[in-house]
Design an enzyme around this catalytic site. Structure first.
Site, short mmCIF file in Angstrom:
data_model
loop_
_atom_site.label_atom_id
_atom_site.label_comp_id
_atom_site.label_asym_id
_atom_site.label_seq_id
_atom_site.Cartn_x
_atom_site.Cartn_y
_atom_site.Cartn_z
N CYS A 19 0.76 -1.74 0.05
CA CYS A 19 0.15 0.11 0.32
C CYS A 19 0.94 1.18 -0.18
O CYS A 19 1.72 1.56 0.49
CB CYS A 19 -1.28 -0.29 1.58
SG CYS A 19 -1.81 1.71 1.59
N TYR A 68 -5.17 6.22 -8.63
CA TYR A 68 -6.97 5.34 -8.52
C TYR A 68 -7.74 5.99 -8.69
O TYR A 68 -9.15 5.91 -9.32
CB TYR A 68 -7.03 5.15 -6.57
CG TYR A 68 -6.07 4.28 -5.72
CD1 TYR A 68 -5.98 3.44 -5.81
CD2 TYR A 68 -3.78 5.14 -5.79
CE1 TYR A 68 -5.82 2.19 -4.64
CE2 TYR A 68 -3.60 4.56 -4.95
CZ TYR A 68 -4.06 2.88 -4.56
OH TYR A 68 -3.03 2.24 -3.85
#
Length: 321
Positions: free
Chosen positions: A60, A191
């Site tokens: 992440c 994203y």
């Protein structure tokens, strides 16, 4: 929204709208709580070495920046580290890397257990990084932008003697503005490309992403780091996206105008940081690839993890000082 990876975070126009951070407590020497106490009336937890545990995932980028800043500042022995598995299912982040599948300090198998211990009604996505109080098992914060800034400011008394100043007071106005642009168009921009469910939403995010990368490349053509001759928080934040670009975002998120390796200034800059102590050794390309390609089943339903790209270039000379 049909076809959305995270329907609760997808607008009617098909744009990805990231959920707000639920837990925003802060550990600070200004807390009025006694040692061992909980948050004061302003949500400030007492500053205590060894009390708090940073939960991260190697895959992440938001958690990765916390791991890097913690290390650069010399807080490794002050804030412990727990690592979740890169594969996240409907139950969320799990401690499958630990013996018997439980975090050895918190004693939980899933990070969601700490979330629910803090807010029994929580229904949002469980996210990393999360700073957890080891005394109560409660989440202090999952507010990733503030967390790393607090490491630089609130935890200063525990910094290593040679720790860098990642958030210099004199540069904060410019730094804050620059980091906001990087967040909107690059960190979250990839994203917004990958999780878009309409062509228009994707086109908008893609255009903004590469316009910002072009501008950052121009900025870095005349200076080693984003703010000049010294690494700052902005460099950490940009690095964690760039290091994932070719292995995940270029293909998986359709950010494919160019690879990072085809953007000469940004590629040299990213290699410079990768080869700086505290950066490259925290990167796990295997975890990164397995996370992105094996957990977003709406984007990659076969869950096949690509074998490429060739990673040998990361250790080649960068020529930036």
């Amino acid at each position: 929204m049909a076809g959305a990876q995270f329907s609760a975070e997808t607008s009617g126009g098909g744009s990805f709208v990231r959920q707000p951070n639920r837990f925003t407590g802060r550990v600070t020497p200004h807390s009025t709580s006694p040692a061992g106490g909980g948050p004061d009336e302003q949500g400030r937890w007492p500053l205590e070495p060894g009390r708090y545990r940073l939960i991260w995932c190697r895959a992440c980028p938001w958690a990765h920046r916390a791991r890097i800043v913690r290390g650069l500042l010399g807080l490794d022995e002050v804030i412990s580290l727990g690592t979740v598995d890169p594969i996240r299912d409907e139950r969320g982040w799990r401690f499958a890397l630990d013996p018997d599948g439980f975090d050895p300090v918190l004693g939980v198998g899933f990070l969601s257990e700490a979330y629910l211990a803090t807010d029994g009604d929580y229904t949002g996505r469980v996210t990393v990084p999360a700073l957890v109080d080891t005394l109560t098992g409660r989440v202090v914060t999952n507010d990733y932008p503030q967390l790393t800034l607090d490491f630089s400011t609130e935890w200063r008394r525990f910094h290593a003697p040679d720790a860098p100043d990642l958030y210099p007071v004199a540069l904060r106005p410019e730094l804050d503005a620059l980091m906001a642009e990087i967040h909107s168009d690059v960190n979250n921009g990839v994203y917004r490309c990958g999780f878009a469910t309409s062509q228009a939403a994707y086109d908008e995010a893609y255009t903004a992403l590469f316009a910002r990368l072009d501008a950052l490349g121009e900025r870095l053509a005349g200076r080693r780091y984003l703010m000049g001759d010294a690494i700052t928080e902005a460099d950490v934040r940009l690095f964690t996206t760039l290091v994932r670009f070719d292995v995940a975002y270029h293909g998986h998120f359709k950010c494919n105008r160019q690879k990072l390796t085809e953007m000469p200034v940004l590629w040299a800059y990213a290699r410079d940081l990768f080869q700086t102590p505290g950066f490259g050794e925290t990167v796990d390309f295997d975890h990164i690839k397995r996370h992105y390609y094996a957990t977003h089943d709406m984007i990659n339903p076969t869950r096949i993890v690509p074998l490429g790209p060739d990673l040998a270039g990361w250790t080649t000379p960068h020529g930036r000082g």
